[in-house]
Structures are given as structure tokens and as C-alpha cells.
Scaffold this active site. Sequence first.
Site, PDB file in Angstrom:
ATOM      1  N   ASP A 229      86.375 -14.128 101.268  1.00  0.00           N
ATOM      2  CA  ASP A 229      85.112 -14.278 100.532  1.00  0.00           C
ATOM      3  C   ASP A 229      84.275 -15.425 101.117  1.00  0.00           C
ATOM      4  OD1 ASP A 229      85.663 -12.174  98.794  1.00  0.00           O
ATOM      5  OD2 ASP A 229      86.763 -13.456  97.409  1.00  0.00           O
ATOM      6  N   GLY A 264      93.604 -21.311  94.844  1.00  0.00           N
ATOM      7  CA  GLY A 264      92.658 -20.537  94.046  1.00  0.00           C
ATOM      8  C   GLY A 264      91.660 -19.798  94.924  1.00  0.00           C
TER       9      GLY A 264
END
Length: 280
Positions: A229, A264
Site C-alpha cells: 500500500d 501494522g
Amino acid sequence: MPHIVVVGSLNQDLFAYVEHLPRRGETLHARHSARQLGGKGFNQAVGIRRLGVDVDLVGAVGDDAAGETFVRTLDGFGIGRTGLRRLEGSTGLALITVDEGGENTIVLDPGVNHSLTPEMLDDSIAGADAVLVQGELRPETTIRVMDMAKGLKVVNPAPAGLELSPAIARADVVVVNEGEASDLGGTDRLRALGAATVVVTLGQRGSQIDNTVIPAPRVVAVDSTGAGDAFCAALTVALVEGRPIDDSIAWANRAGAAACLRHGSSEALPTRDEVDRLRF
Ligand code: ADP
């Protein structure tokens, strides 16, 4: 100042860290658990915002508490949400178990991500300098985005699926990891579909365009979850800022590597300063 629109998913990620993945009928005690906001659309919008660029997120959340949390969080980041719909139903949910070896299982309930229809898309898409989409919405919605967009079109067909072929055909740039490239039949196939430029990400080895591998900086990776991402976010930013493709890929590699330094997904996405300061 360029303006980017991300059209994609928002999911609440619930993580349970367990000794082993549960067997059929088994009740397990987790060592610990965590809740995060995610979804590729949300993550990539946050990635762009952290790089200091104006971004809107077009997508859907439910009329539940998670939907409320997303709205507040987007406002906190300064991510535009005029094209974000609050629909009746539940916000997307990913139930993720991770074992001690890092293996995982994921059950995904797309919730209202799959209720976003082409008719619900707004004009912000046509006005954007660049549009970035993934594969977590209904294919017909993503394909419609590509028809509406007038600026740079970047497609990250993840998860991979050939029903996104019409979107790939209209893309200026397609970004896939090695698994997605092979699921979609290889890079030649993607080019044959009509994708102008195909970039394949290769994890710690960096990424590839045509036959050229552009290396990533070496880092001590603690968690590579947000790397893809971060890469897509940074590549879109660099291209819309007018940098040449090789240079843009090299910078996106730095962003991907920087995302491996924290645990994360959205929490791990680097700021522009962190990307620029990363030592090669
Ligand atoms: P995905 O997360 O979608 O599978 P990759 O694992 O290929 O994607 O990672 C995306 C990009 O992030 C890579 O092209 C690379 O630039 C960077 N990256 C990922 N893992 C590492 C790593 N261990 N060290 C350095 N860079 C990495």
C-alpha cells in the site's frame, strides 16, 4: 498542488495472535488481539496523505460504530470524504488470525464495500489529477471509475481477478506483486490487455519494470504488511508530481521499505520525511 482520489475499500481489521491456527471446532485463547482500521482503499489514502498530498477517499462505510470511527479518523488525517457514502449495513470486516510463525488466515466480510454501485460515484473522480484503485470493490464500480477519470490512472488489482481486466485495459500504470502477476497470467498478458506500464513489486528485492529490477533499500523489516500500500501511494504521488517513471519507482521502493519498519498496516505508512531520510 496535485489532488489524488483513491476509490477503494474500508475494513475494520480484527487481529488475534494465536499459538497455532484454529482447527475445526476448536476454541482458542489468543495471546493478544488488536483492532485496526484498514482496507486497501483506506490504507492507500492514508499513505498519500502522509506523503503530504491532497487526497479524497471515495468508498462506503456502514451505519454502525465502525463507520463512525472511519469518518472521524479520515477527518483527523485531513482526507476528503465528500465521495464517502454511509450506507445501511455493516462496515467491511476482516477477521485475521496470526500464528507464532507469522502464518495467517483471513475471513473477509466486504459488508457495504460491495454495496457501492457505479451510480454512487461522484464528480470528484473526473476532477482528480490522479486516481488510484484496487480490487476490493465490485468490479463494475472500479471499471466505471476508470471511465470517469481524466487524469493519471493507477490500478493495483489486489486481490487479483480477471474480472478487473477492463480496468487494467484502461490503466496508465498497473502495480502487482509477484503472486498477483502470476494469478493474472503474467506481465505480458497485462500489457496485452492494454496496460501502458506494468510494475511488479518483489518484496525485499525491490520492484521491476519491463526487464529492469530497481532495488529497494535494505532494512531490518519487522512487519511487511503495509509495504504494498505504501508503494502504490508513493508511486502515484511521484508520478503525479511529474517525476520520471524510474525515479518514481525508486522512491516508491523507499516508501515500501520504510513501511516495513513499523508494525501494522495504516500505522506503518511513512511520512515524506521518513521516505526521503531512509538510508539506502
Ligand atoms: P505486497 O505487500 O503487496 O505483497 P511487496 O511485498 O512486493 O508487496 O512489497 C512492496 C514493496 O515494498 C516492494 O516492491 C519493496 O519496494 C518494498 N519492500 C517490501 N518488503 C521489503 C523488505 N523486506 N525490505 C525492503 N523493502 C521491502
